[in-house]
Design a protein around this motif. Sequence first.
Motif, PDB file in Angstrom:
ATOM      1  N   CYS A 147       0.818  -1.212   0.000  1.00  0.00           N
ATOM      2  CA  CYS A 147       0.000   0.000   0.000  1.00  0.00           C
ATOM      3  C   CYS A 147       0.855   1.267   0.000  1.00  0.00           C
ATOM      4  CB  CYS A 147      -0.988  -0.002   1.161  1.00  0.00           C
ATOM      5  SG  CYS A 147      -0.272   0.123   2.780  1.00  0.00           S
ATOM      6  N   CYS A 148       2.068   1.215   0.537  1.00  0.00           N
ATOM      7  CA  CYS A 148       2.949   2.391   0.485  1.00  0.00           C
ATOM      8  C   CYS A 148       3.429   2.652  -0.947  1.00  0.00           C
ATOM      9  CB  CYS A 148       4.140   2.217   1.418  1.00  0.00           C
ATOM     10  SG  CYS A 148       3.700   2.296   3.170  1.00  0.00           S
ATOM     11  N   PHE A 149       3.685   1.580  -1.674  1.00  0.00           N
ATOM     12  CA  PHE A 149       4.073   1.733  -3.082  1.00  0.00           C
ATOM     13  C   PHE A 149       2.934   2.329  -3.888  1.00  0.00           C
ATOM     14  CE2 PHE A 149       4.157  -0.053  -7.422  1.00  0.00           C
ATOM     15  CZ  PHE A 149       5.319   0.553  -7.875  1.00  0.00           C
ATOM     16  N   LEU A 150       1.705   1.842  -3.654  1.00  0.00           N
ATOM     17  CA  LEU A 150       0.541   2.373  -4.365  1.00  0.00           C
ATOM     18  C   LEU A 150       0.252   3.807  -3.954  1.00  0.00           C
ATOM     19  CD1 LEU A 150      -1.838  -0.740  -4.250  1.00  0.00           C
ATOM     20  CD2 LEU A 150      -0.368   0.003  -6.121  1.00  0.00           C
ATOM     21  N   PHE A 151       0.491   4.135  -2.683  1.00  0.00           N
ATOM     22  CA  PHE A 151       0.306   5.503  -2.200  1.00  0.00           C
ATOM     23  C   PHE A 151       1.185   6.478  -2.986  1.00  0.00           C
ATOM     24  CE2 PHE A 151       1.641   9.024   0.499  1.00  0.00           C
ATOM     25  CZ  PHE A 151       0.448   9.493   1.022  1.00  0.00           C
ATOM     26  N   VAL A 152       2.428   6.094  -3.201  1.00  0.00           N
ATOM     27  CA  VAL A 152       3.371   6.953  -3.921  1.00  0.00           C
ATOM     28  C   VAL A 152       3.000   7.049  -5.396  1.00  0.00           C
ATOM     29  CG1 VAL A 152       5.779   7.161  -4.658  1.00  0.00           C
ATOM     30  CG2 VAL A 152       5.245   6.519  -2.302  1.00  0.00           C
ATOM     31  N   VAL A 196      -1.707   4.406 -10.793  1.00  0.00           N
ATOM     32  CA  VAL A 196      -2.700   3.391 -10.442  1.00  0.00           C
ATOM     33  C   VAL A 196      -4.075   3.776 -10.979  1.00  0.00           C
ATOM     34  CG1 VAL A 196      -3.934   2.298  -8.517  1.00  0.00           C
ATOM     35  CG2 VAL A 196      -1.457   2.614  -8.382  1.00  0.00           C
ATOM     36  N   ALA A 197      -4.473   5.016 -10.746  1.00  0.00           N
ATOM     37  CA  ALA A 197      -5.796   5.473 -11.175  1.00  0.00           C
ATOM     38  C   ALA A 197      -5.941   5.431 -12.694  1.00  0.00           C
ATOM     39  CB  ALA A 197      -6.053   6.887 -10.657  1.00  0.00           C
ATOM     40  N   LEU A 198      -4.922   5.893 -13.411  1.00  0.00           N
ATOM     41  CA  LEU A 198      -5.016   5.969 -14.872  1.00  0.00           C
ATOM     42  C   LEU A 198      -4.874   4.605 -15.527  1.00  0.00           C
ATOM     43  CD1 LEU A 198      -2.990   9.254 -15.484  1.00  0.00           C
ATOM     44  CD2 LEU A 198      -5.467   8.938 -15.617  1.00  0.00           C
ATOM     45  N   ILE A 199      -4.023   3.739 -14.964  1.00  0.00           N
ATOM     46  CA  ILE A 199      -3.841   2.405 -15.542  1.00  0.00           C
ATOM     47  C   ILE A 199      -5.081   1.548 -15.322  1.00  0.00           C
ATOM     48  CG2 ILE A 199      -2.547   0.237 -15.344  1.00  0.00           C
ATOM     49  CD1 ILE A 199      -0.060   1.935 -14.722  1.00  0.00           C
ATOM     50  N   ARG A 220      -5.576   8.163  -2.707  1.00  0.00           N
ATOM     51  CA  ARG A 220      -4.372   8.337  -1.884  1.00  0.00           C
ATOM     52  C   ARG A 220      -4.700   8.141  -0.398  1.00  0.00           C
ATOM     53  NH1 ARG A 220       0.334  10.553  -3.369  1.00  0.00           N
ATOM     54  NH2 ARG A 220      -0.592  11.625  -5.148  1.00  0.00           N
ATOM     55  N   ILE A 221      -5.818   8.686   0.038  1.00  0.00           N
ATOM     56  CA  ILE A 221      -6.223   8.525   1.435  1.00  0.00           C
ATOM     57  C   ILE A 221      -6.522   7.058   1.746  1.00  0.00           C
ATOM     58  CG2 ILE A 221      -7.948   9.150   3.175  1.00  0.00           C
ATOM     59  CD1 ILE A 221      -8.327  11.780   1.549  1.00  0.00           C
ATOM     60  N   MET A 222      -7.218   6.394   0.820  1.00  0.00           N
ATOM     61  CA  MET A 222      -7.604   4.999   1.062  1.00  0.00           C
ATOM     62  C   MET A 222      -6.427   4.044   1.023  1.00  0.00           C
ATOM     63  SD  MET A 222     -10.677   4.809   1.964  1.00  0.00           S
ATOM     64  CE  MET A 222     -10.769   3.016   1.959  1.00  0.00           C
ATOM     65  N   MET A 223      -5.306   4.467   0.432  1.00  0.00           N
ATOM     66  CA  MET A 223      -4.115   3.621   0.460  1.00  0.00           C
ATOM     67  C   MET A 223      -3.541   3.486   1.881  1.00  0.00           C
ATOM     68  SD  MET A 223      -3.495   2.215  -2.409  1.00  0.00           S
ATOM     69  CE  MET A 223      -5.264   2.055  -2.469  1.00  0.00           C
ATOM     70  N   LEU A 224      -3.970   4.373   2.783  1.00  0.00           N
ATOM     71  CA  LEU A 224      -3.560   4.269   4.180  1.00  0.00           C
ATOM     72  C   LEU A 224      -4.452   3.306   4.955  1.00  0.00           C
ATOM     73  CD1 LEU A 224      -2.957   8.066   4.924  1.00  0.00           C
ATOM     74  CD2 LEU A 224      -1.252   6.345   4.278  1.00  0.00           C
ATOM     75  N   MET A 249       3.826   0.500  13.799  1.00  0.00           N
ATOM     76  CA  MET A 249       2.713   0.775  12.898  1.00  0.00           C
ATOM     77  C   MET A 249       2.858   2.140  12.236  1.00  0.00           C
ATOM     78  SD  MET A 249      -1.393   0.546  13.649  1.00  0.00           S
ATOM     79  CE  MET A 249      -1.357   1.702  14.995  1.00  0.00           C
ATOM     80  N   LEU A 250       3.450   3.112  12.937  1.00  0.00           N
ATOM     81  CA  LEU A 250       3.554   4.472  12.412  1.00  0.00           C
ATOM     82  C   LEU A 250       4.864   4.733  11.675  1.00  0.00           C
ATOM     83  CD1 LEU A 250       2.101   6.391  15.500  1.00  0.00           C
ATOM     84  CD2 LEU A 250       0.953   5.962  13.320  1.00  0.00           C
ATOM     85  N   VAL A 251       5.973   4.184  12.181  1.00  0.00           N
ATOM     86  CA  VAL A 251       7.291   4.522  11.630  1.00  0.00           C
ATOM     87  C   VAL A 251       7.602   3.739  10.352  1.00  0.00           C
ATOM     88  CG1 VAL A 251       9.783   4.485  12.072  1.00  0.00           C
ATOM     89  CG2 VAL A 251       8.193   5.232  13.868  1.00  0.00           C
ATOM     90  N   SER A 252       7.324   2.443  10.344  1.00  0.00           N
ATOM     91  CA  SER A 252       7.712   1.620   9.188  1.00  0.00           C
ATOM     92  C   SER A 252       7.073   2.096   7.880  1.00  0.00           C
ATOM     93  CB  SER A 252       7.408   0.137   9.449  1.00  0.00           C
ATOM     94  OG  SER A 252       6.073  -0.063   9.824  1.00  0.00           O
ATOM     95  N   PRO A 253       5.792   2.516   7.837  1.00  0.00           N
ATOM     96  CA  PRO A 253       5.254   3.032   6.571  1.00  0.00           C
ATOM     97  C   PRO A 253       5.962   4.304   6.101  1.00  0.00           C
ATOM     98  CG  PRO A 253       3.471   2.508   8.074  1.00  0.00           C
ATOM     99  CD  PRO A 253       4.726   2.442   8.861  1.00  0.00           C
ATOM    100  N   LEU A 254       6.390   5.150   7.044  1.00  0.00           N
ATOM    101  CA  LEU A 254       7.099   6.368   6.658  1.00  0.00           C
ATOM    102  C   LEU A 254       8.403   6.028   5.935  1.00  0.00           C
ATOM    103  CD1 LEU A 254       6.617   8.569   9.863  1.00  0.00           C
ATOM    104  CD2 LEU A 254       5.362   8.705   7.698  1.00  0.00           C
ATOM    105  N   ILE A 255       9.068   4.978   6.406  1.00  0.00           N
ATOM    106  CA  ILE A 255      10.310   4.536   5.759  1.00  0.00           C
ATOM    107  C   ILE A 255      10.012   4.020   4.354  1.00  0.00           C
ATOM    108  CG2 ILE A 255      12.204   2.880   5.877  1.00  0.00           C
ATOM    109  CD1 ILE A 255      11.923   2.988   8.941  1.00  0.00           C
ATOM    110  N   LEU A 256       8.976   3.191   4.222  1.00  0.00           N
ATOM    111  CA  LEU A 256       8.628   2.627   2.920  1.00  0.00           C
ATOM    112  C   LEU A 256       8.169   3.706   1.939  1.00  0.00           C
ATOM    113  CD1 LEU A 256       8.850  -0.002   4.556  1.00  0.00           C
ATOM    114  CD2 LEU A 256       6.817  -0.834   3.391  1.00  0.00           C
ATOM    115  N   ILE A 257       7.395   4.673   2.434  1.00  0.00           N
ATOM    116  CA  ILE A 257       6.943   5.770   1.565  1.00  0.00           C
ATOM    117  C   ILE A 257       8.134   6.613   1.110  1.00  0.00           C
ATOM    118  CG2 ILE A 257       5.661   7.949   1.568  1.00  0.00           C
ATOM    119  CD1 ILE A 257       3.541   6.547   3.288  1.00  0.00           C
TER     120      ILE A 257
END
Length: 520
Positions: free
Chosen positions: A323-328, A333-336, A350-354, A443-451
Amino acid sequence: MEENEPVQATAESPTLNTRYFFKLGSNIVSIFAGIITAAIIPRALGVRAYGDFSFVNNVVTQLLTFLDLRSSTCFYVRLSQRQKERDLVTFYGYYAVLIFVILAILLASLTMPFRGYSLFEHIPHRLIVYAFLFVGIKWLVDLFIKISDAYAATVEVERIKMGNTLLSCVIVIGLFYFDQTTIEVFYIQQIALFTLLLVLIYYHLKSRNINITIVRLLSWNDVRKYLSEFYLYSSPLALYLIITLLTELFDRFVLQHFGGSFEQGIYSFSYSIANMTILFVTAMVPLFTRELSIAFSTSDSNLTGKLYRRYVPTIYIISAYFCCFLFVNVENVALILGGEQFVDSLMSLRIMMLYPLVATYSNLNGAVIFASGRTRLFKNLAIGLAPIGMLTTYLLISDSGLFLGSSGLAIKVVALEFISVCFVMWSISSYMNIVLWKYLAHMLVSPLILIAVGYAVLTGLSFIEVLRDYRVVSFVISGVVYSILIFGLTYWFPRLAGISVESKMNLVRKLTGWLDRKSV
């Protein structure tokens, strides 16, 4: 075999890891099939028709979930603990028939106008019938999969499910190619394939001497015993499920009223893509629930805590990886997947990717609650959050509020789910022997790293001019580079994925040994 002889996992039965591997493999196939479906169905139907399709399905699903009263989870937990009891399966079969009868009556009632307005206004009645059959057969398939998981027959059933998913994907592509994709045709195709899947699972269970007998008389004492048992399990959830049903219907009704089918379609498109990443979590939930149910039945608090610490952080990082990859890459994603007609979904998407980030912990924490039987917690949570949620929905979506449409509903869903997760995690931390702040930090820090990694990859590739005109190629290359970096990151910092250094070394040794054997 004797009538009440248990069918249990033996020493030769697949381990939890093996069963999860096949669950995960089946869900990966479902995700890729879902991606293809998500790229075809919204395009073929258009935003408004897709909105009507999603609205009807959501209402029927919410009603069925309410009538279920989580009894299917109780059934799964009890069957995992007491695999001898054929009467348990028979009793629940009768209950399932009752659920469908009441659901049909409710849907018929909701089609009738009240003071000149119907919940399904402007939606053809035939679509409601199709949705009833579609949602109902999916629920039955899920029930039979629960039975197969309870008897450790996961591997074979997931193979059957993968084959059915691939067949469905081929048919959807064929319908689109021959320009035959309509709501009615899609419903009929899905109902037929889910029916086929149900039949195949039934005969596979029968081949393993797991008899699913419904037409069979039960003594009144047995009926009373099971009614009492299910009541004790589900009654604390009744108010919770009533409140959940009302808030879900309220959310969708407010969005439909103020935003119409267009905003409904945008939100449904965003939610369906977010839901794909949650499939990695749902692969583990029934298996996780089964193991926890057995551990709680023996009052083994050390084992329950060990299961939580071992699997939850790792499953979370798998979900976050996607979901972090899709968020970025939300624009691609939307156009494809949706095309130009879904370009207005970027903010909502973008919001729902969270959402999968919090939903991962929500599902796994929920497994702990259901396995332990402490279901009263959900009632208390719903009573506290429902009024806040409904007020938030109105303020974010209505024309007298912020009028944010699908984006407003997405904000409300993610925010309320996060509050719920924090409360439940705090509630279970004591008897699961887990340190609350460590899991919240993860839960909070690891997504920030991936994003951050995802944006670094996106920025780096933006300097390659030739990729700007090839959106799909750019998306794939971005995914490959992102995956390599995340794999390297988790290898050097295994704690990011909730894996100890010792466990990492054991995995490396096993992989090295496997490669050595293959090279001989």
